[in-house]
Design a protein around this motif. Structure first.
Motif, PDB file in Angstrom:
ATOM      1  N   PRO A 116       0.838  -1.202   0.000  1.00 13.85           N
ATOM      2  CA  PRO A 116       0.000   0.000   0.000  1.00 13.85           C
ATOM      3  C   PRO A 116       0.870   1.248   0.000  1.00 13.85           C
ATOM      4  N   HIS A 117       0.478   2.232  -0.808  1.00 10.14           N
ATOM      5  CA  HIS A 117       1.355   3.386  -0.984  1.00 10.14           C
ATOM      6  C   HIS A 117       1.587   4.150   0.307  1.00 10.14           C
TER       7      HIS A 117
ATOM      8  N   ASN B 180      -0.802 -12.553  -9.361  1.00  9.68           N
ATOM      9  CA  ASN B 180       0.003 -11.504  -9.984  1.00  9.68           C
ATOM     10  C   ASN B 180       1.039 -10.906  -9.036  1.00  9.68           C
ATOM     11  N   CYS B 181       0.993 -11.279  -7.770  1.00  7.91           N
ATOM     12  CA  CYS B 181       1.969 -10.808  -6.779  1.00  7.91           C
ATOM     13  C   CYS B 181       2.544 -12.001  -6.032  1.00  7.91           C
ATOM     14  N   ASP B 182       3.836 -11.971  -5.791  1.00 10.68           N
ATOM     15  CA  ASP B 182       4.479 -13.018  -4.992  1.00 10.68           C
ATOM     16  C   ASP B 182       4.371 -12.723  -3.507  1.00 10.68           C
ATOM     17  N   VAL B 183       4.465 -11.445  -3.171  1.00 14.54           N
ATOM     18  CA  VAL B 183       4.412 -11.002  -1.775  1.00 14.54           C
ATOM     19  C   VAL B 183       3.593  -9.720  -1.732  1.00 14.54           C
ATOM     20  N   ILE B 184       2.732  -9.593  -0.723  1.00 16.83           N
ATOM     21  CA  ILE B 184       2.054  -8.313  -0.521  1.00 16.83           C
ATOM     22  C   ILE B 184       2.060  -7.960   0.961  1.00 16.83           C
ATOM     23  N   LEU B 185       2.059  -6.677   1.232  1.00 20.04           N
ATOM     24  CA  LEU B 185       1.785  -6.153   2.551  1.00 20.04           C
ATOM     25  C   LEU B 185       0.402  -5.522   2.506  1.00 20.04           C
ATOM     26  N   THR B 186      -0.318  -5.571   3.609  1.00 20.95           N
ATOM     27  CA  THR B 186      -1.649  -4.986   3.682  1.00 20.95           C
ATOM     28  C   THR B 186      -1.784  -4.197   4.971  1.00 20.95           C
ATOM     29  N   THR B 187      -2.751  -3.292   5.013  1.00 24.05           N
ATOM     30  CA  THR B 187      -3.152  -2.645   6.257  1.00 24.05           C
ATOM     31  C   THR B 187      -4.563  -3.111   6.549  1.00 24.05           C
TER      32      THR B 187
ATOM     33  N   CYS C 279       3.406  -5.724  12.368  1.00 23.03           N
ATOM     34  CA  CYS C 279       3.358  -4.694  13.392  1.00 23.03           C
ATOM     35  C   CYS C 279       1.940  -4.147  13.471  1.00 23.03           C
ATOM     36  N   THR C 280       1.661  -3.437  14.545  1.00 19.77           N
ATOM     37  CA  THR C 280       0.373  -2.781  14.735  1.00 19.77           C
ATOM     38  C   THR C 280       0.628  -1.294  14.923  1.00 19.77           C
ATOM     39  N   LEU C 281      -0.054  -0.469  14.110  1.00 20.45           N
ATOM     40  CA  LEU C 281       0.181   0.970  14.126  1.00 20.45           C
ATOM     41  C   LEU C 281      -1.123   1.714  14.359  1.00 20.45           C
TER      42      LEU C 281
ATOM     43  N   ASN D  32       0.048  -6.483   7.629  1.00 26.14           N
ATOM     44  CA  ASN D  32       0.086  -7.936   7.457  1.00 26.14           C
ATOM     45  C   ASN D  32       0.874  -8.332   6.215  1.00 26.14           C
ATOM     46  N   LEU D  33       1.454  -9.524   6.292  1.00 23.61           N
ATOM     47  CA  LEU D  33       2.286 -10.057   5.211  1.00 23.61           C
ATOM     48  C   LEU D  33       1.627 -11.305   4.630  1.00 23.61           C
ATOM     49  N   TYR D  34       1.538 -11.341   3.282  1.00 21.21           N
ATOM     50  CA  TYR D  34       1.026 -12.512   2.563  1.00 21.21           C
ATOM     51  C   TYR D  34       2.101 -12.976   1.581  1.00 21.21           C
TER      52      TYR D  34
END
Length: 318
Positions: A100-101, A142-149, A161-163, A258-260
């Motif tokens: 996420p940007h 289409n993605c190997d790894v993503i981060l999410t909020t 982490c939790t922010l 989060n990490l996927y």
């Protein structure tokens, strides 16, 4: 004057010790016995001391030989690691990373820098978008790894982490004092409904000052002190700053980063990237500015571009 140890001789020395004799070592090194013996002799001459006790039938190490053996193993291990990283074709490839940007900075640039240093022949393609779009891209493969909020209990990713969300505005700005409060958010920003709900619950009137698909438009409006915004703590970049509102604005929710990871992602580069991401975002959650090395990494710039040496291509997903 500094002198250099012969790595070939060191390798012969370590091999002789490991297999217990010159004959077997010669076979492993694809050399003649006389060639191995000559390398051992040259090594002893270069360090100026005997490395083997030749008084008996077996080759026992002297005290100096035992000391050299420890150093020799470390030198050869480092040599082999460097050689493998710079010549192994298996370390070529591409990893598609979605982030996420709003959490790209400040944690991600040091990760990309370090990854490129360790795996210069690997390419990272960065997709910058909203969490919902990134999860869709990940599901499509289409993605190997993503981060999410994501909120607590949302999704099944690994939480890095939790922010907490925090109000941000222009330096010394006064827009937060206005009523109705003027807000600036992207149309599809997942934090927007929660911020509006928090204001409603607090009985504070609000209006949208600007709605845009581009985060730069939002930042420009907030920097001009025409509106306020909300970001995850620690992710706002200068000149935006947290608003010291003294309770005049409501508290906001917290979110997990989060990490996927795709099941198909394997190999040393992938493992290294995941390790770097975990460390960088864990540090962000602890309020530590992530760095490549202490004192070595400059403040992150507000734009990720194709000039990064990772051969990085940024593209926004619909």
């Amino acid at each position: 004057m500094a002198r250099n140890l012969d790595l070939t001789a060191l390798r012969a020395f370590v091999t002789v010790v490991d297999v217990g004799g010159v004959t077997r070592a010669a076979g492993l090194l694809h050399l003649s016995q006389s060639a191995v013996s000559m390398q051992l002799k040259r090594l002893e001459e270069s360090v100026g001391t005997a490395l083997f006790d030749r008084s008996g039938r077996s080759l026992d190490l002297t005290a100096e030989g035992e000391q050299l053996l420890s150093y020799a193993r470390r030198m050869l291990e480092l040599n082999d690691t460097i050689w493998a990283k710079l010549t192994d074709d298996t370390l070529e490839g591409e990893i598609t990373l979605g982030v996420p940007h709003d959490i790209v900075l400040p944690a991600l640039p040091p990760v990309l820098h370090q990854f490129n240093t360790e795996f210069p022949r690997m390419k990272i393609t960065l997709i910058s978008s909203f969490t919902r779009a990134l999860k869709e891209e990940f599901t499509r493969g289409n993605c190997d790894v993503i981060l999410t909020t994501e909120d607590a209990g949302e999704g099944n990713g690994e939480t890095l982490c939790t922010l907490p969300m925090t109000w941000v505005g222009a330096p010394g700005g006064k827009a937060w004092r206005q009523r109705p409060v003027r807000l600036a958010f992207e149309e599809r920003c997942k934090f927007r409904p929660g911020v509006q709900a928090a204001l409603d619950a607090a009985g504070i009137p609000w209006e949208m000052a600007v709605t845009s698909e581009m985060s730069r438009t939002i930042d420009a409006t907030v920097i001009a002190d025409l509106a306020i915004h909300a970001r995850l703590a620690g992710t706002q970049m200068e000149p935006l700053e947290p608003i010291d509102h003294g309770g005049a604005l409501p508290d906001l929710s917290t979110n997990h980063v989060n990490l996927y990871v795709a099941e198909s992602l394997r190999g040393a580069p992938a493992e290294a990237l995941l390790r770097m991401l975990r460390q960088a975002y864990a540090a962000l959650g602890q309020g530590i500015t992530p760095t490549h090395a202490p004192g070595q990494w400059p403040q992150p710039r507000p734009v990720v571009t194709t000039t990064l040496p990772v051969d990085l291509r940024e593209r926004r997903s619909s």
